[in-house]
Design a protein around this motif. Structure first.
Motif: not given
Length: 568
Positions: A433-442, A444-447, A449-454
Motif C-alpha cells: 500500500l505504501y509503495e502504491d501511494n509513493v508511485a501515485g497509484k492511490i 493520500d486519502a485512500r492510503f 483510510k486503508m492504512s488505518k483499517r490495517y
C-alpha cells in the motif's frame, strides 16, 4: 515582624523523618528533631510552640497528614512561624517546596526558618540559596528512587516477594524476605474458598463472616500491631466488604506462588500505581506453603468469570446449573426459565433460539427436575467407579485428561498460528500500500483510510496473540492432581441430592441436545464434561448402578435419558 505581635499565634515546629534517612543515624529521628527545634525556639524566645509531626512519610508526598493540618492552620491565620531542622524536612519536590517557602508562607505572613541551612525568610540574603537547596533535595530523592528501583528489580527477578504478605501469611521469622502461613487467618481464607465452591456470592460470604464474628483483615492486622492499608474509620471490626472477599478469591499467592511487578508508577513523584500487563509480571511457582491447592483456585477463578444469571422474578432462586449448560449446536448458554402457568415447572432452553434472531434451529429444552435426575445418576456412577475400580479409573482419567489438554492446546495453537500468519500478511499489505501511494497509484486519502483499517486490525490481533501465548504458557504449567480428583469423586458415592459444591467441584459444563423421537420414544441426550477429564462415559461394571431415567412430562410424553457414548 516582631515576636510580640505574634506571641498569641502558634510557632509551628515541623518534624518529618523518612525511610530515606536510614543511613543518617539518629540525628533525623523524631525525638532528636523535637529536642533540636524546641531548643532553637526557646533560644529565640518563641512561645506557644506546637509540634506537627509526619512519621515515615516521603518528602515527595505533600498529602502528609500533619503537613495538611499545618497548611489549614496557616490559612486560618493561627500560625506565625514555621521552623524545620533543614529544608529537606519541608519536602523533596523543589517546585512544591519552593511554592510553600517562597510564595504561600509569605502571602500569609508566616516566617519560615530552616535552622541547619541558615534559611530565614525575614533575612533576604539567607533565602537566596534556598532554591538550590530544594533542587539538591529533589535530586537526592530521585537518586534514592532510582537505586530502590534497581534493587527491587533484582529482588523481584530473583523470586523475592516485593509486596507485604497478604492476609493468611506473615513474614518468616527466620528469613523476613519470605512468607509463612498464619494459621488463624489461613483458616478464614480456606473457608471463603469453600463458600465460593458452594455457590455463595461475594455479598453473601461477607454477610456470613460478619454474622459469625470473624474479624476483617484490617482489624486483624491492627490487633497484631501490623501497619497495613485499609480503612481507619470506626466501622465495626467484623464488617467485611465484598471487595475484600473478591480480592482474597483472586490472589494467586494463596497457591504458594510469588507474583512480582503487578503494578508500576511512571515517576517517583507519582504515587498512583498502574496495573502491569500479565506478560510483564514475574511469576515464581511454589515458593512458599500453599493455603489453597491449585485445582481449587483454578475452579474458583472459573466460577468468578462465569456468567452471572439474573434471578427469576418469581422463584428468586437461581439453579445450581445456571451458566453451565451449553448448546452443542450454536455454543451458546441455556437460559433458566419457569413455566408462566405453573411456576413449579422450571426449565432451560437455548438463548440463541429464544432471542428472536433464531441463530439456533432448536430450543434444546430440558426440564430442571429431569436434568437433576440425570446428573445425580451420572455422578453416582462416576463416584462408584472411582471407589470400586480405582486403578481402572486412574488409567482412564489420565488418558482422558491428556486428551482434553492436547485438544485444547491444539485448538489454541491453530488459532495463534492463524493470527500470526494474518499479522505477517498485514505487514506485506501495508508495505504494498505504501509503495502504491509513493508511485501515485492511490491517493493520500485512500492510503490513510486503508492504512488505518490495517493498523486497527493488526492492533486487535496483537492483543489476541498476547492473550493466546499467555494461555498456552499457563496451560503448560498446569498438571492435574489425580489424587485430589479421585478423593473428590469418592465423596459423592452416596449422594442423595444435587448441591452447589458438588456441581462446582466436579462439573465444567454440560451439553444438552434437543430431544429427538426415535421408534416412538423421545430421547434426550445429555453430555457432562467434568473438570480436568472432559466428557467421560463410565464403563458398565457389575458394582456400578444402572437405572432407566424416564419422566412423564406435562403433555403426557415419556422422556428418556440417552447418555453420550464416549470412548475411554
Amino acid at each position: 515582624m516582631s515576636v510580640k505581635q505574634t506571641e498569641s499565634k502558634i510557632t509551628a515546629l515541623y518534624e518529618r523523618p523518612s525511610r530515606n534517612d536510614d543511613n543518617a543515624g539518629d540525628s533525623n529521628s523524631i525525638v532528636n528533631q523535637k529536642k533540636y527545634l524546641e531548643g532553637y525556639a526557646q533560644q529565640k524566645g518563641y512561645t506557644n510552640c506546637r509540634h506537627y509531626t509526619d512519621d515515615g512519610w516521603s518528602g515527595g508526598n505533600f498529602e502528609r497528614p500533619a503537613w495538611k493540618q499545618l497548611i489549614a492552620d496557616i490559612e486560618a491565620g493561627k500560625v506565625s512561624h514555621v521552623i524545620v531542622k533543614d529544608m529537606s524536612r519541608a519536602g523533596r519536590d523543589y517546585l512544591q517546596t519552593g511554592f510553600y517557602t517562597e510564595v504561600f508562607f509569605r502571602q500569609h505572613g508566616v516566617r519560615f526558618v530552616a535552622i541547619a541551612n541558615g534559611v530565614d525568610s525575614d533575612k533576604r540574603e539567607s533565602s537566596e540559596f534556598a532554591p538550590f537547596l530544594n533542587i539538591m533535595n529533589e535530586y537526592y530523592a530521585k537518586d534514592i528512587s532510582k537505586k530502590r528501583r534497581i534493587v527491587n528489580k533484582m529482588k523481584g527477578n530473583a523470586g523475592v516477594p516485593l509486596s507485604p504478605p497478604p492476609y493468611g501469611y506473615i513474614k518468616n521469622p527466620d528469613d523476613p524476605r519470605f512468607w509463612v502461613v498464619e494459621l488463624e487467618a489461613a483458616e478464614v481464607v480456606r473457608r471463603i474458598y469453600r463458600m465460593a465452591l458452594e455457590g455463595y456470592g461475594l455479598a453473601e460470604t461477607a454477610a456470613q463472616l460478619a454474622a459469625d464474628g470473624v474479624v476483617n483483615p484490617t482489624y486483624y492486622w491492627r490487633s497484631r500491631g501490623t501497619s497495613r492499608g485499609g480503612s481507619k474509620s470506626t466501622v465495626e471490626s467484623t464488617k467485611w466488604g465484598h471487595t475484600t472477599v473478591k480480592k482474597i478469591l483472586t490472589l494467586q499467592e494463596y497457591c504458594g506462588d510469588v507474583i512480582n511487578f503487578k503494578s508500576y508508577s511512571k515517576s517517583y513523584k507519582m504515587k498512583k500505581r498502574i496495573e502491569n500487563p500479565e506478560e510483564n509480571r514475574a511469576i515464581f511457582l511454589n515458593v512458599h506453603e500453599a493455603i489453597i491447592d491449585r485445582q481449587t483456585w483454578e475452579k474458583v477463578q472459573a466460577l468468578q468469570k462465569g456468567t452471572r444469571r439474573k434471578k427469576p422474578t418469581v422463584t428468586q432462586e437461581p439453579s445450581v446449573f445456571s451458566g453451565l449448560l451449553k448448546c452443542p449446536e450454536c455454543g451458546g448458554n441455556l437460559n433458566f426459565h419457569f413455566n408462566q402457568n405453573n411456576h413449579d415447572i422450571k426449565f432451560f432452553s437455548c438463548q440463541n433460539h429464544n432471542s428472536g434472531y433464531r441463530k439456533c434451529s432448536k430450543t434444546h429444552y430440558i426440564r430442571l427436575d429431569f436434568l437433576e435426575q440425570v446428573v445425580l445418576y451420572e455422578v453416582k456412577r462416576l463416584a462408584c467407579f472411582a471407589s470400586e475400580y480405582e486403578n481402572d479409573f486412574i488409567k482412564a482419567m489420565i488418558g482422558r485428561s491428556a486428551k482434553v489438554a492436547e485438544n485444547t492446546a491444539l485448538r489454541k495453537q491453530r488459532e495463534l498460528d492463524a493470527l500470526t500468519a494474518r499479522d505477517r500478511e498485514l505487514d506485506m499489505l501495508f508495505e504494498r500500500l505504501y509503495e502504491d501511494n509513493v508511485a501515485g497509484k492511490i491517493d493520500d486519502a485512500r492510503f490513510a483510510k486503508m492504512s488505518k483499517r490495517y493498523e486497527q486490525e493488526q492492533g486487535e490481533n496483537a492483543k489476541k496473540i498476547k492473550a493466546l501465548r499467555l494461555e498456552l504458557k499457563k496451560d503448560e504449567s498446569k498438571r492435574m492432581d489425580i489424587d485430589d480428583f479421585l478423593e473428590t469423586a469418592r465423596r459423592y458415592t452416596d449422594v442423595a441430592t444435587i448441591t452447589k459444591r458438588m456441581v462446582a467441584e466436579l462439573i465444567d459444563h454440560i451439553e444438552v441436545y434437543h430431544a429427538e423421537k426415535q421408534d416412538g420414544i423421545t430421547n434426550q441426550r445429555v453430555v457432562i464434561h467434568y473438570n480436568c477429564i472432559g466428557a467421560f462415559d463410565v464403563p458398565d461394571r457389575r458394582k456400578i448402578p444402572e437405572a432407566d431415567i424416564i419422566m412423564e412430562t406435562r403433555k403426557g410424553v415419556a422422556l428418556s435419558y440417552a447418555p453420550e457414548q464416549v470412548a475411554v
